[in-house]
Motif scaffolding. Structure first.
Motif, mmCIF file in Angstrom:
data_model
loop_
_atom_site.group_PDB
_atom_site.id
_atom_site.type_symbol
_atom_site.label_atom_id
_atom_site.label_comp_id
_atom_site.label_asym_id
_atom_site.label_seq_id
_atom_site.Cartn_x
_atom_site.Cartn_y
_atom_site.Cartn_z
ATOM 1 N N SER A 242 0.860 -1.190 0.000
ATOM 2 C CA SER A 242 0.000 0.000 0.000
ATOM 3 C C SER A 242 0.893 1.235 0.000
ATOM 4 C CB SER A 242 -0.889 0.028 1.247
ATOM 5 O OG SER A 242 -0.084 0.163 2.405
ATOM 6 N N ALA A 243 0.289 2.388 -0.195
ATOM 7 C CA ALA A 243 1.064 3.629 -0.114
ATOM 8 C C ALA A 243 1.575 3.826 1.313
ATOM 9 C CB ALA A 243 0.193 4.814 -0.538
ATOM 10 N N ARG A 244 0.720 3.477 2.272
ATOM 11 C CA ARG A 244 1.135 3.676 3.659
ATOM 12 C C ARG A 244 2.343 2.802 4.005
ATOM 13 N NH1 ARG A 244 -2.694 4.198 8.912
ATOM 14 N NH2 ARG A 244 -1.077 4.962 10.328
ATOM 15 N N ASN B 226 -0.810 9.792 7.313
ATOM 16 C CA ASN B 226 0.616 10.140 7.191
ATOM 17 C C ASN B 226 1.061 10.909 8.435
ATOM 18 O OD1 ASN B 226 0.470 9.068 4.646
ATOM 19 N ND2 ASN B 226 0.620 11.016 3.559
ATOM 20 N N CYS C 166 1.543 16.021 -0.091
ATOM 21 C CA CYS C 166 0.518 15.225 -0.772
ATOM 22 C C CYS C 166 0.200 15.970 -2.063
ATOM 23 C CB CYS C 166 -0.751 15.125 0.072
ATOM 24 S SG CYS C 166 -0.650 13.886 1.346
ATOM 25 N N ILE D 119 -1.902 15.473 -4.406
ATOM 26 C CA ILE D 119 -3.334 15.747 -4.265
ATOM 27 C C ILE D 119 -3.732 15.054 -2.965
ATOM 28 C CG2 ILE D 119 -5.645 15.399 -5.233
ATOM 29 C CD1 ILE D 119 -4.402 15.241 -8.008
ATOM 30 N N GLY D 120 -4.493 15.730 -2.132
ATOM 31 C CA GLY D 120 -4.895 15.116 -0.869
ATOM 32 C C GLY D 120 -6.090 14.196 -1.059
ATOM 33 N N SER D 121 -6.584 13.667 0.061
ATOM 34 C CA SER D 121 -7.687 12.718 0.008
ATOM 35 C C SER D 121 -9.038 13.424 0.121
ATOM 36 C CB SER D 121 -7.505 11.717 1.156
ATOM 37 O OG SER D 121 -8.613 10.896 1.274
ATOM 38 N N ASP E 142 3.786 12.271 -1.723
ATOM 39 C CA ASP E 142 2.739 11.247 -1.669
ATOM 40 C C ASP E 142 1.929 11.372 -2.951
ATOM 41 O OD1 ASP E 142 0.274 9.993 -1.360
ATOM 42 O OD2 ASP E 142 0.057 10.516 0.746
ATOM 43 N N ALA F 11 -0.319 9.098 -3.991
ATOM 44 C CA ALA F 11 -1.435 8.139 -3.967
ATOM 45 C C ALA F 11 -2.624 8.647 -4.793
ATOM 46 C CB ALA F 11 -1.875 7.856 -2.538
ATOM 47 N N GLN F 12 -2.907 9.958 -4.734
ATOM 48 C CA GLN F 12 -4.052 10.491 -5.489
ATOM 49 C C GLN F 12 -3.641 11.131 -6.814
ATOM 50 O OE1 GLN F 12 -7.059 9.932 -5.140
ATOM 51 N NE2 GLN F 12 -7.403 9.488 -2.985
ATOM 52 N N THR G 135 0.098 4.364 -4.941
ATOM 53 C CA THR G 135 -0.669 3.132 -4.844
ATOM 54 C C THR G 135 -1.274 2.794 -6.205
ATOM 55 O OG1 THR G 135 -2.312 2.047 -3.428
ATOM 56 C CG2 THR G 135 -2.839 4.263 -4.128
ATOM 57 N N ARG H 254 -4.218 1.135 -6.845
ATOM 58 C CA ARG H 254 -5.651 0.860 -6.986
ATOM 59 C C ARG H 254 -6.521 2.071 -7.299
ATOM 60 N NH1 ARG H 254 -5.182 1.483 -1.507
ATOM 61 N NH2 ARG H 254 -6.702 2.941 -0.648
ATOM 62 N N LYS H 255 -5.987 3.267 -7.214
ATOM 63 C CA LYS H 255 -6.853 4.440 -7.384
ATOM 64 C C LYS H 255 -6.932 4.848 -8.856
ATOM 65 C CE LYS H 255 -6.179 5.743 -2.571
ATOM 66 N NZ LYS H 255 -5.553 6.640 -1.599
HETATM 67 C C1 LIG Z 1 -5.290 6.623 -0.345
HETATM 68 C C2 LIG Z 1 -4.242 7.564 0.105
HETATM 69 C C3 LIG Z 1 -3.105 7.102 0.773
HETATM 70 C C4 LIG Z 1 -2.951 5.699 1.260
HETATM 71 O O1 LIG Z 1 -2.916 4.747 0.265
HETATM 72 P P1 LIG Z 1 -2.971 3.216 0.714
HETATM 73 O O2 LIG Z 1 -2.562 2.491 -0.492
HETATM 74 O O3 LIG Z 1 -4.395 2.989 1.155
HETATM 75 O O4 LIG Z 1 -2.049 3.062 1.858
HETATM 76 C C5 LIG Z 1 -2.107 8.017 1.064
HETATM 77 N N1 LIG Z 1 -2.227 9.306 0.740
HETATM 78 C C6 LIG Z 1 -3.309 9.801 0.125
HETATM 79 C C7 LIG Z 1 -3.367 11.247 -0.216
HETATM 80 C C8 LIG Z 1 -4.363 8.942 -0.208
HETATM 81 O O5 LIG Z 1 -5.451 9.411 -0.804
#
Ligand SMILES: *Cc1c(COP(=O)(O)O)cnc(C)c1O
Length: 363
Positions: free
Chosen positions: A84-86, A114, A157, A159-161, A186, A188-189, A206, A208-209
């Motif tokens: 995972s990203a984490r 994070n 980040c 892009i944030g979540s 980061d 991930a997004q 990550t 999967r997104k």
């Molecule tokens: C989803 C997300 C993560 C974590 O990704 P995982 O693969 O679930 O660990 C980290 N940072 C941001 C900004 C995210 O949206």
């Protein structure tokens, strides 16, 4: 009618969805070929044993690595996989010889989990000033601050979540590097969603997104000339998932990553234009922010539980979105949002249905 010229192709490459899937920011829908490349490899592992099967696929695994590396501006050998990203962030922090109580500067959109990783390691976290009401990092202010003080690193980040704002990572890297400060991003997004060749010292993300790879694959990459010495060690990982991610990325590369980014930006604008001001819901980002992650602030008086109820009600009527609570971006405030994150196959009717559902939600 699709919102993008790529919609039909993106749709046709996937199984028929059983709902209006407007939730790529949680997990994008994988293509049939991506799913096939995973299941075929699981089959090979059962036939030949996982190690022989992996050796047999060495070429495909190299190609996967090269494809991902090209999207993030790293070389293939700089890439390591985690689940995972984490886990990728943890690998990065564990492999980094930082001083006691290191100082890290972050944006207001920093992802809550994070921050938890920083806090449990006793990092001193400071939020950078914003350039606007959207939480975009103020690069001029950062440049100024760096003249007086240098943190051990800056973590951004991209892009944030809980907001579709795209941080100006390239400019941040430039001013940070002028001051000798390393930058970790980061992604991930952002990976598969917006341009991600940033020049940062280390990046992670990550599958999967927005890349629509499988759940359970994350990656991390550190430049050999990074302003920090970080050793990310080898880890046992999900080989079938890496092949799946490779296939997903190959499909993006075949369309052309810049075309995908431009179409997703256009989808973001169309979505914001369609949803803004419906029943006193407000779009949080600038309408033309170059991302397809759209957040809507609920009418005044709505709390997190109301948003959860709204999300559940939408799901019942066949529309998948996220109720984004404050834990996703605790430095940005205590509001909750509805997060709408369509991918290339979104259709106008789906946005109309969402708009109508929101309008008739009783407020
Ligand atoms: C989803 C997300 C993560 C974590 O990704 P995982 O693969 O679930 O660990 C980290 N940072 C941001 C900004 C995210 O949206």
């Amino acid at each position: 009618m699709y919102c993008s010229e790529l919609g039909e192709q993106w749709h046709a490459a996937r199984v028929e969805p059983s709902l209006a899937h407007l939730d790529a920011a949680s997990a994008g829908r994988s293509s049939r070929s991506t799913v096939d490349s995973i299941t075929r490899h699981l089959q090979r592992e059962a036939e030949r044993g996982a190690y022989v099967a992996a050796d047999d696929q060495a070429e495909a695994l190299d190609a996967s690595r090269a494809a991902i590396a090209s999207l993030i501006g790293h070389s293939p050998e700089e890439l390591s996989y985690r689940d995972s990203a984490r886990a990728a962030l943890r690998a990065l922090l564990n492999g980094w010889a930082l001083p006691m109580s290191p100082i890290v500067w972050v944006g207001k959109n920093e992802f809550g989990p994070n921050l938890a990783e920083f806090e449990r390691r006793n990092f001193a976290v400071r939020a950078l000033p914003d350039a606007d009401v959207y939480g975009r990092i103020d690069v001029d202010a950062l440049e100024n601050m760096l003249q007086f003080e240098q943190p051990d690193f800056i973590h951004v980040c991209h892009i944030g979540s809980a907001s579709g704002v795209v941080q100006p990572v390239e400019q941040i890297v430039e001013v940070a590097h002028n001051a000798g400060v390393p930058v970790v991003v980061d992604m991930a997004q952002s990976v598969g969603h917006v341009p991600t060749v940033t020049g940062a010292d280390a990046v992670y993300g990550t599958a999967r997104k927005w890349l629509t790879g499988p759940r359970g694959v994350g990656f991390v990459a550190v430049r050999p000339d990074a302003l920090a010495h970080i050793d990310v060690f080898f880890s046992e990982s999900f080989i079938a998932g890496q092949l799946g991610l490779g296939q997903a990325v190959a499909e993006v590369v075949e369309i052309g990553p810049d075309r995908v980014y431009a179409e997703l930006a256009a989808i973001g604008r169309i979505t914001r234009e369609r949803l803004n001001g419906i029943g006193s819901w407000e779009v949080v980002e600038p309408v033309d922010e170059a991302s397809a992650l759209v957040t809507l602030a609920p009418p005044p008086g709505w709390g997190p539980s109301d948003l959860h109820a709204a999300k559940a009600k939408l799901l019942q009527s066949g529309i998948l979105v996220t109720a984004a609570e404050p834990w996703r971006a605790p430095l940005a405030g205590d509001r909750s949002f509805l997060r709408v994150s369509p991918h290339l196959d979104v259709r106008r009717e789906q946005l109309d249905d969402l708009a109508n559902a929101i309008r008739t939600m009783g407020y």
